[in-house]
Design an enzyme around this catalytic site. Structure first.
Site, PDB file in Angstrom:
ATOM      1  CB  SER A  18      -2.537 -13.128  -0.654  1.00 27.10           C
ATOM      2  OG  SER A  18      -3.339 -12.607   0.376  1.00 27.10           O
ATOM      3  CG  ASP A 112       2.148 -11.476   5.775  1.00 25.59           C
ATOM      4  OD1 ASP A 112       1.429 -10.466   5.734  1.00 25.59           O
ATOM      5  OD2 ASP A 112       1.874 -12.529   5.174  1.00 25.59           O
ATOM      6  CG  HIS A 146       0.511 -10.076   2.470  1.00 29.69           C
ATOM      7  ND1 HIS A 146       0.296 -11.293   3.084  1.00 29.69           N
ATOM      8  CD2 HIS A 146      -0.459  -9.976   1.511  1.00 29.69           C
ATOM      9  CE1 HIS A 146      -0.731 -11.903   2.535  1.00 29.69           C
ATOM     10  NE2 HIS A 146      -1.214 -11.128   1.580  1.00 29.69           N
TER      11      HIS A 146
END
Length: 199
Positions: A18, A112, A146
């Site tokens: 991330s 995601d 994600h």
């Protein structure tokens, strides 16, 4: 980091997830001795806050809060909130990864709901190819949200958004996520072994 007794050297490998992905790419773009970078569902533009390095400032990617989707129980979907860094005229938030000498492994989940990881990765690879770069690999996993953890970590399709601090859809399907964990982890290890081992 190279002076740390547990760092083998001669180069350093970075694994970023991330926001950690865009920080790892920024380090590889500006610092020497970064040999290998793996980014998992990380943007290729600077996010959240401006990044400063010497006399260079990379502004954060603009966000479109009006694009937040609100589901039942006040669970939010942020997947189309970041601006498209490849479409914003004069955009300065893109990380200049064409300057990176490190080998790059981009991992993206197609489900995601925090950023459009697959789009970011494919556009980045087009950009790198246009610059004559061949120092990258890409792994895209269907049904992965994600989060993509090492094998046997539980799936969290809903969690707290790291920036907005609200309940958010992270995405992911259990079977696809489990298979991707088992496939991706040895790929990451092999990548680091290949590019970090001193010949």
């Amino acid at each position: 980091m190279l002076q740390h007794p547990q760092v083998k050297g001669p180069g350093i490998g970075l694994l970023g997830f991330s926001k950690g992905g865009d920080l790892s790419l920024s380090m590889a773009s500006f610092l020497k001795n970064i040999t290998a970078v793996v980014t998992i569902n990380g943007p290729v533009a600077n996010t959240v806050i401006p990044l400063s390095y010497k006399d260079k400032i990379i502004p954060s990617l603009p966000i479109n809060q009006q694009n937040i989707k609100d589901y039942d129980d006040n669970i939010l979907d942020f997947s189309v909130v970041p601006s498209d860094p490849f479409q914003v005229p004069g955009n300065q938030s893109l990380i200049p990864i064409e300057k990176a000498e490190a080998h790059l492994l981009f991992i993206a989940g197609q489900d995601d709901h925090v950023i459009n990881s697959e789009y970011f990765v494919t556009e980045t690879c087009k950009h790198l190819q246009a610059q004559g770069k061949e120092n990258f690999q890409i792994l895209i996993y269907p049904g992965v949200g994600h989060c993509l953890d090492p094998p046997f970590f539980p799936l969290y399709p809903i969690g707290n958004h790291p920036v907005f601090q609200r309940r958010a859809v992270l995405g992911g399907e259990l079977m696809a996520y489990s298979k991707a964990q088992v496939h991706a982890w040895p790929q990451i290890q092999a990548f680091f072994h290949k590019y970090l081992n001193d010949k």
